[in-house]
Design a protein around this motif. Structure first.
Motif, PDB file in Angstrom:
ATOM      1  N   UNK A 131       0.735  -1.244  -0.174  1.00 45.78           N
ATOM      2  CA  UNK A 131       0.058   0.045   0.020  1.00 45.78           C
ATOM      3  C   UNK A 131       0.883   1.525  -0.029  1.00 45.78           C
ATOM      4  N   UNK A 132       2.232   1.495   0.704  1.00 45.06           N
ATOM      5  CA  UNK A 132       2.757   2.307   0.748  1.00 45.06           C
ATOM      6  C   UNK A 132       3.415   2.795  -0.466  1.00 45.06           C
ATOM      7  N   UNK A 133       4.046   1.670  -1.185  1.00 45.17           N
ATOM      8  CA  UNK A 133       4.663   1.757  -2.287  1.00 45.17           C
ATOM      9  C   UNK A 133       3.948   2.109  -3.422  1.00 45.17           C
ATOM     10  N   UNK A 134       2.611   1.712  -3.506  1.00 46.41           N
ATOM     11  CA  UNK A 134       1.642   1.931  -4.448  1.00 46.41           C
ATOM     12  C   UNK A 134       0.956   3.346  -4.392  1.00 46.41           C
ATOM     13  N   UNK A 135       1.126   4.083  -3.167  1.00 48.77           N
ATOM     14  CA  UNK A 135       0.897   5.490  -2.891  1.00 48.77           C
ATOM     15  C   UNK A 135       2.057   6.425  -3.257  1.00 48.77           C
ATOM     16  N   UNK A 136       3.207   5.964  -2.818  1.00 51.08           N
ATOM     17  CA  UNK A 136       4.166   6.759  -3.034  1.00 51.08           C
ATOM     18  C   UNK A 136       5.072   6.993  -4.328  1.00 51.08           C
ATOM     19  N   UNK A 137       4.825   5.847  -5.051  1.00 46.72           N
ATOM     20  CA  UNK A 137       5.252   5.661  -6.369  1.00 46.72           C
ATOM     21  C   UNK A 137       4.523   6.594  -7.283  1.00 46.72           C
TER      22      UNK A 137
END
Length: 239
Positions: free
Chosen positions: A106-112
């Motif tokens: 979830x964090x990567x798919x928000x930050x990227x």
């Protein structure tokens, strides 16, 4: 090179309906937790803002985005167990591992995407000093690339739950699966969108049925088959 896989879209909905009939109340209960933890906290946050408690309201809104992940993972795990097993057997994994990897995903798919948007804005600003046409091309091209990447990650969380893999592995597997079945994934998104829109129109109560069905369809699509394999022919009908 990995062998090509086929998304079993035509078999997904019948299998989902059969699996839903095996534990309907557990599915409805988890779906209600997903909706209450998300929409309920969002309403509470809005009420707190109106009362002048802006910080508590913002905290409730942030929690309304994160807290539904717990019942959603439970719903996806239940959907995975209700569907027929796939060979080879998946390795067992602890819930703490699954939760950590889901949060990382979830964090990567928000930050990227946020980083992509910032990069597009910076490049368009630089190109805008040369030509507004180049700036427009950068925005259009970058936007299309960002949307295509987001589209390639629609199966990342279901694959993470089904295969008990790490976040980066789930992202890569979703990319490969969507790349070889992009028309079927478009049809899948249309099916899920129409299904949940129908549930929303039925006084929102229908979401208690359509959300579990959507989870079951997604998990059924994670059971991709090699085209022409004996396992694919054996699983043509719901079991």
């Amino acid at each position: 090179m990995a062998p090509s896989t086929e998304l079993p879209l035509l078999r997904a909905l019948p299998r989902a309906w059969v699996a839903f009939g095996r534990a309907p109340w557990r599915c409805v209960g988890l779906a209600s937790l997903v909706l209450l933890s998300g929409a309920g906290l969002a309403v509470i946050g809005e009420d707190l803002r109106r009362l002048g408690l802006a910080q508590l309201g913002d905290l409730a809104v942030v929690l309304s985005l994160l807290l539904p992940l717990l019942p959603l993972l439970g719903l996806l795990q239940l959907a995975d167990t209700l569907l027929p097993p796939q060979q080879p057997q998946r390795p067992a994994g602890r819930r703490s591992f699954l939760l950590r990897q889901s949060l990382a995903l979830l964090l990567m798919e928000i930050l990227l995407p946020l980083g992509g948007i910032a990069l597009i804005q910076s490049l368009s600003w630089v190109m805008g000093r040369i030509s507004t046409t180049l700036a427009g091309l950068v925005v259009i091209g970058g936007g299309l690339l960002l949307l295509s990447w987001l589209f390639s990650q629609v199966l990342a969380l279901p694959l993470l739950v089904h295969r008990r893999c790490r976040a980066l592995q789930a992202m890569d597997q979703s990319l490969q699966l969507v790349r070889s079945n992009w028309l079927k994934v478009l049809a899948l998104l249309g099916l899920l969108g129409g299904l949940n829109l129908l549930g929303l129109l039925v006084a929102s109560v229908g979401l208690l049925i359509t959300l579990p069905l959507s989870a079951l369809v997604m998990m059924a699509c994670c059971r991709a088959q090699t085209p022409g394999s004996s396992d694919a022919r054996r699983n043509m009908l719901p079991t």
